[in-house]
Design a protein around this motif. Structure first.
Motif, short mmCIF file in Angstrom:
data_model
loop_
_atom_site.label_atom_id
_atom_site.label_comp_id
_atom_site.label_asym_id
_atom_site.label_seq_id
_atom_site.Cartn_x
_atom_site.Cartn_y
_atom_site.Cartn_z
N GLY A 1 -4.75 0.64 12.50
CA GLY A 1 -5.63 -0.49 12.74
C GLY A 1 -5.83 -0.69 14.23
N ARG B 1 -0.95 -2.32 17.68
CA ARG B 1 -1.88 -2.03 16.59
C ARG B 1 -1.08 -1.66 15.33
N ASP C 1 -6.44 -6.33 12.93
CA ASP C 1 -7.47 -5.75 12.07
C ASP C 1 -7.10 -4.34 11.60
N ALA C 2 -7.37 -4.10 10.33
CA ALA C 2 -7.25 -2.75 9.76
C ALA C 2 -8.01 -2.77 8.44
N PRO D 1 -8.49 2.85 7.47
CA PRO D 1 -8.74 2.55 8.89
C PRO D 1 -8.14 3.62 9.81
N TYR E 1 -8.72 3.36 13.56
CA TYR E 1 -9.33 2.78 14.76
C TYR E 1 -8.94 3.60 16.00
#
Length: 234
Positions: free
Chosen positions: A47, A61, A103-104, A209, A211
């Protein structure tokens, strides 16, 4: 808007099945038997921080591995004209590092080769957790239009406050997604449908995910919310 699909587990693996009320179905009995089930090896996921970050925060992350399982189940019945099937997807998100609330985004989708007949189809409903990250909750399946011949539920483990959203639900497909894979350790979703006699082929797609970050001229690492897709057909 992305198409968001359904996924589920099944008898002995998670799907809990009950007979629908007599007035809502033409069936006499209800049980589900597994037709096929496959699982992936562990796959990596990553993520991200907010949209941009300094290198000092880069390693907060969320990241880890995910195992994906796909299954197809057939409901037993005495009807000679139609069959009832459920297709399920399980994702097991193991977070090995990072902050789970970053976020993921992940998504899981199911598409059938057959349209449901008589508007008889359904999928795991949207679920918002109000329990801790280790508690399993059996989430029911709700119909799109018409009457679902069987009712079922699928297990989900999600941290309090996290939501797994069911997106588009049609007679052919369904999907689910959440922006926080690190806060949803186990997500099993299902798509069930009444079809003409004969097993459909189901296509399963899972959005993982991955990222990435690249530094700009000011040494600020800017995020790209890239994802990888795993697709399987049975």
């Amino acid at each position: 808007m992305k198409l968001r699909s359904l996924a589920t587990g099944a008898v002995a693996v998670g799907l809990l099945v009950t007979t629908a009320p007599a007035a809502s179905a033409t069936l006499v009995s209800a049980s589900a038997s597994i037709v096929d089930r496959k699982c992936s090896s562990p796959l990596s996921w990553t993520g991200g921080e907010p949209q941009y970050t300094h290198i000092a925060n880069y390693d907060t992350r969320p990241r880890g591995t995910v195992v994906v399982c796909y299954a197809v189940y057939k409901f037993s019945d005495v009807n000679k004209t139609y069959d009832w099937y459920a297709a399920t997807v399980e994702t097991r998100w193991n977070r090995t590092a990072g902050t789970r609330t970053h976020d993921a985004e992940m998504g899981q989708y199911i598409t059938s080769s057959k349209w449901a007949v008589d508007n008889d189809y359904g999928g795991t409903r949207t679920y918002t957790s109000n329990v801790d990250c280790s508690r399993q909750v059996d989430v029911g399946i709700s119909a799109g239009i018409g009457v679902v011949g069987f009712s079922a539920s699928t297990p989900i483990v999600a941290c309090s406050g996290q939501t797994i959203t069911r997106g588009a639900l049609r007679g052919l497909s369904a999907g689910w997604y959440t922006p926080f894979a690190g806060s949803t350790p186990y997500v099993e979703t299902a798509f069930e449908q009444k079809v003409t006699v004969g097993r459909p082929t189901y296509t399963f797609s899972v959005e993982i995910p991955r990222y990435t970050y690249k530094p700009d001229s000011n040494a600020i690492y800017r995020r790209t919310a890239t994802t990888a897709w795993v697709t399987y057909k049975i």
